[in-house]
Design a protein around this motif. Structure first.
Motif, PDB file in Angstrom:
ATOM      1  N   PRO A 156     -12.546  -0.455  10.396  1.00  0.00           N
ATOM      2  CA  PRO A 156     -11.426   0.484  10.217  1.00  0.00           C
ATOM      3  C   PRO A 156     -11.541   1.643  11.205  1.00  0.00           C
ATOM      4  O   PRO A 156     -12.621   1.926  11.737  1.00  0.00           O
ATOM      5  N   GLU A 162     -10.288   6.725   9.105  1.00  0.00           N
ATOM      6  CA  GLU A 162     -10.273   6.040   7.812  1.00  0.00           C
ATOM      7  C   GLU A 162     -11.680   5.885   7.246  1.00  0.00           C
ATOM      8  O   GLU A 162     -11.920   6.105   6.052  1.00  0.00           O
ATOM      9  N   GLN A 171     -13.318   7.416   3.942  1.00  0.00           N
ATOM     10  CA  GLN A 171     -13.881   6.502   2.947  1.00  0.00           C
ATOM     11  C   GLN A 171     -15.287   6.922   2.538  1.00  0.00           C
ATOM     12  O   GLN A 171     -15.640   6.894   1.354  1.00  0.00           O
TER      13      GLN A 171
END
Length: 254
Positions: A35, A39, A43
């Motif tokens: 990703p 992102e 996360q």
């Protein structure tokens, strides 16, 4: 008594270990793009500099590679378990194809067993989705696509077993296994009704996993492969007899 001070793990190392875990368990597969940094940072709830440092460490280990303007990818070579010469030798050796069936008998059987015990709802959903892909490929009468779908089905079962050794063993041999499956299908489909027979076997494996019946899952998987082996040997004997008859007929004509 004196004690050594406890050193707190560096954040980049913690992130690296987590990404390694994702690669190891198959959440990030060979050749798959990670990703975007933003992102991933969100996360993991970390800063982007710490994330970049973790990725640099993974790159130094040969686990990922970065492409200019294209992102970061898990190394595709992690899937390769055989050198090209050995792969070609095994792929074209008749006895090796039967050996692969015996290998699958053991590995797919035990994978189905543990998938029935350990498979989560998400695992089962993936296995069912892969099973449906096989049905679609059969409808299109595309043997190559069906072989790929069958491989994905068994890889999904292996993932559901939550045994990392089994998972990476199967993934490392995926190209060889796909050739074995496709070759088997091309021979088996010389007989009518074979697609329906094989589908019923896989359905039994799938249902046993869904029902959490581990022994039934293993038994169904192994019976399926034993049936394939017996049928292939029978087809080979039949073709040998036909060839022998043709040779005798040609001798009489000459």
């Amino acid at each position: 008594m004196s004690y050594q001070p406890v050193r707190q793990a560096k954040l980049a190392d913690v992130i690296m270990v987590e990404l390694e875990r994702m690669i190891l368990e198959g959440s990030l597969g060979p050749g798959e793009r990670l990703p975007a940094e933003r992102e991933l940072a969100k996360q993991f709830d970390v800063s982007r500099p710490s994330l970049r440092e973790a990725i640099q460490k993974l790159e130094a280990k040969g686990l990922v590679s970065r492409r200019q303007g294209g992102g970061t990818f898990v190394e595709a070579g992690l899937r390769a378990g055989l050198t090209d010469p050995l792969f070609n030798l095994l792929a074209n050796h008749d006895e090796a194809q039967l050996d692969l069936l015996e290998f699958r008998f053991a590995v797919e059987g035990i994978s189905a067993y543990y998938a029935a015990i350990r498979g989560t709802d998400a695992d089962i959903e993936k296995v069912q989705s892969c099973y449906q892909e096989i049905e679609l490929a059969q409808t299109d009468a595309n043997t190559e696509a069906e072989a790929q779908a069958v491989l994905k089905f068994y890889e999904a079962i292996t993932e559901a077993s939550h045994n990392l050794i089994l998972l990476h063993l199967v993934r490392g041999l995926s190209a060889l296994l796909k050739l074995n499956i496709q070759s088997n299908l091309e021979l088996l489909y010389r007989r009518s009704g074979m697609a329906e027979e094989l589908a019923s076997h896989r359905q039994a494996v799938l249902q046993a996993i869904i029902d959490g019946k581990a022994d039934d899952a293993r038994q169904s998987s192994q019976q399926h492969l034993a049936y394939i082996e017996a049928t292939l040997l029978e087809i080979d004997r039949e073709e040998s007899r036909i060839e022998r008859s043709h040779r005798r007929l040609n001798q009489l004509r000459n």
